[in-house]
Every structure is written in C-alpha cells, then in structure tokens.
Enzyme design. Sequence first.
Site, PDB file in Angstrom:
ATOM      1  N   LYS A   1      49.928  31.122  36.413  1.00 25.21           N
ATOM      2  CA  LYS A   1      50.054  29.756  35.889  1.00 25.21           C
ATOM      3  C   LYS A   1      51.093  29.584  34.772  1.00 25.21           C
ATOM      4  O   LYS A   1      51.663  28.502  34.603  1.00 25.21           O
ATOM      5  CB  LYS A   1      48.682  29.304  35.378  1.00 25.21           C
ATOM      6  CG  LYS A   1      47.727  28.946  36.497  1.00 25.21           C
ATOM      7  CD  LYS A   1      47.858  27.494  36.798  1.00 25.21           C
ATOM      8  CE  LYS A   1      47.255  27.112  38.101  1.00 25.21           C
ATOM      9  NZ  LYS A   1      47.327  25.674  38.338  1.00 25.21           N
TER      10      LYS A   1
ATOM     11  N   ASP B   1      40.567  24.485  34.653  1.00 27.64           N
ATOM     12  CA  ASP B   1      39.445  25.393  34.891  1.00 27.64           C
ATOM     13  C   ASP B   1      39.578  26.637  34.035  1.00 27.64           C
ATOM     14  O   ASP B   1      38.658  27.411  33.902  1.00 27.64           O
ATOM     15  CB  ASP B   1      39.473  25.832  36.360  1.00 27.64           C
ATOM     16  CG  ASP B   1      40.733  26.619  36.638  1.00 27.64           C
ATOM     17  OD1 ASP B   1      40.706  27.846  36.507  1.00 27.64           O
ATOM     18  OD2 ASP B   1      41.775  26.014  36.951  1.00 27.64           O
TER      19      ASP B   1
END
Length: 385
Positions: A71, A116
């Site tokens: 990410k 998340d």
Amino acid sequence: MNYQIDCVSNPFKDHNFNLDWSSESAFHFHQSLPGYKPTPLWQLKNFSKSIGINQCLVKDESHRLNLNAFKVLGASYAMAIEIAKYLKLDLNNLTYEIIKKHSEQIKNLTFTTATDGNHGRAVAWSAKQFGCKAMIYMPKGTSKIRLDAVLENNALAEITDFNYDETVTLSEDKALENSWILLQDSSWKGYEEVPQNIMVGYSTMVTELMDQYSDWPTHVIVQAGVGSFAAAILINMFNQSKPKPKLIILEPKGAACFYNSIKIGDGNPHLTKELNTKMAGLSCGMPSLLAWNIIKELSDYFAICNDNVAFKGMQICAQPIEDDQKIVSGESGAVPIGFLHAVCSNSDYGHIKKDLDLNESSNVLFFSTEGNTDPDLYRRVLNLE
Ligand SMILES: Cc1ncc(COP(=O)(O)O)c(C=O)c1O
C-alpha cells in the site's frame, strides 16, 4: 475444507480500450525513498507442477519497505504530489529529498483516510517520513494489532463504530471540517485526483516486474477490495506491447462488490451493503469509480471465493513443497493462490479451469499483497498456537 467458488466472464470487456497511463514519475519517486528496493518475484516450481501448470509466479509484497504490504507505493506517491501542489513544486521529477527540504513548511499539514489497516499504516508512515501529520479512521472490528501498527508511526488513529464505507464518509467529513487533506484510496464523482495518483503509485509493482521476469504471464489473478490495486495492475499489464494475459478479478464472496455489480448488469458499480469476510483488506462494499471504469473494460473474468480458499492459500505459501520459496502471506495476499489451487486440483471446479484455459502451458502471476498483517489470524490459520 469447504470451498465456495464462482467465476463469470465479463460482458463489458472492450478489446480496444485505450488509456494514457504513465508510471515513470512514480517509479522515479519510489526509488528515492529511504530503504527502497524492489520486492522479490518468486517462482513456485514444485507447486506449479503439482497443479499441472507451467509457472506460478508470486510478487511478494510482504517485503515492501518493512511495511508488510504494497500500500505504501500509492500512499507515499499521492502524498508527495499533494505536498508538491501545496508548495507549488514541479510535479514531474519529485523525489523524497526535494520534499524533505521543505519539512518546516509542511509540518502542520494533516492527511486523513479511512482504512482497514494497510493503507492507514502506509499513510501514517509516509506522513512521518515527510514530517507532516496523519489522522486515520478505521472501521469497526479492526484488530488492535492493525491499530497499533498505525499508532507506531506517530499518527493519530481511532476505530469507529462504522463499517468501511461509512468510515470513508466520516473521514471525508472530517477532512472538510478541519481543512485536512483526504488521502483516500477509492474514488467517486468529484474525488478522482488523489486516488488516480495512488493507482499510478501502485504501477511500480509492474515496472519492477518487467525487470525481473523476461517471460510473460498467460494469466494474472488480482484480488480486489475497492479495485484500485487491481485496476492499476490491469492497466499496466494491458499497456505492455506483449500478448494480453487473461485478467481475472478475485473477491471474497462476502464482499463481492465488483462481481455483484457485474451480475446486476447495467454497467454501473453498485453498493454491496452486508460485508462478511475475514479478508480485511478486501472487505469493501463500493467499487472505486476510477477502478470500476478500468476493470469493467479490461477484466476477462470476475471470480469470488469464501474465506477457506484464502486460508488454504496462506497454508500453501507458509508450507512450500520441497525447495519452493516459503512466503509469509496474509488472508488478502494469499487468496489468489488458494483460488488457483482449488480450481486446478478440485474436479468440482473443472469447468472454471476449462473456461480460464488453465493448462500445462499456463504462466500464472499473483501479487501476495501483504504478509502476516494480522498475526493472530495468521497463527490460528496455520495452527501455530
Ligand atoms: C493486502 C491487501 N490486498 C489487496 C487490497 C485491495 O486493494 P484495493 O482496495 O485497491 O482493491 C488491499 C486493500 O486494502 C489490501 O490491504
């Protein structure tokens, strides 16, 4: 293990799709980050043989800048662009050092996002590297370990009472209220620039791959949450002047917003309200608009599977056959390998194997997008406690 799997072909596929996409500036930027090196690409020879395909390739993102997930490629690049716009710098040849020179001017800039965990950790890490601030909102049910991984990077963070999609709305409201910069990895009408830069940042995985792999995949199976990751991989694979691999989008059955939208069949993305999956990174109810527009045109198939398929994938990665590489892969990272294994070795799914044209000539590429980002679940799945 009880598996549930389905796969449908894409009625909207456009073979002439054309989108100008440049990944060079993101790669240039990533190479300047402290600690940057390409993540490894593994070939699992014995596993491939055991399921009757030619090659199984895994790009292992657990090694990405010590952050255990891919990410940061998106978060760091999109944040750098936002900072450069704020400072009115040239956006083209950005590097970490150029931004660091302006630390004093940006120390009160605050970035916010809903996540998340993996994206939040990446935003927190990037803000810390550049010397600005981050406020991270996490959906209900987020594990304490994922929260701690964000807090360790000096960000402020809280677990909300809302699900993922509601938490996105909350962070958008908070950004407006406090003049923070929203660094969301999903897009909607009117919010496109940041998520586009995040996707451009993800392109670095394919840029690295081009250097690591001289052969070429026949199949690419990519897991999707809001779809930014999958769309970035698809567009970069599609834009190479090489034969087009079969592109397969894979989602949890309990959070299948692309598959469900395709099934509705009007060509638009739709909200999936009830989310129920242990694949935390993929637990999203609404496709990103930008990602939808790319995936709808480029994907060949949309597949879904239940959590047991991901757990099997984690086991295959952790307990390799003979001298295959051991890979630490979490539930959202390992699901494509579990899917490939189930489809190739279970006669119940022989029709899917046939539809996807998986055979002894197939070279299948995956991205293990995370390591053991939820160590408790990882231990339980591998019976380590
Ligand atoms: C480990 C992991 N894999 C895949 C994804 C899917 O990415 P996207 O939401 O862009 O589809 C995520 C998203 O958080 C993730 O954390």
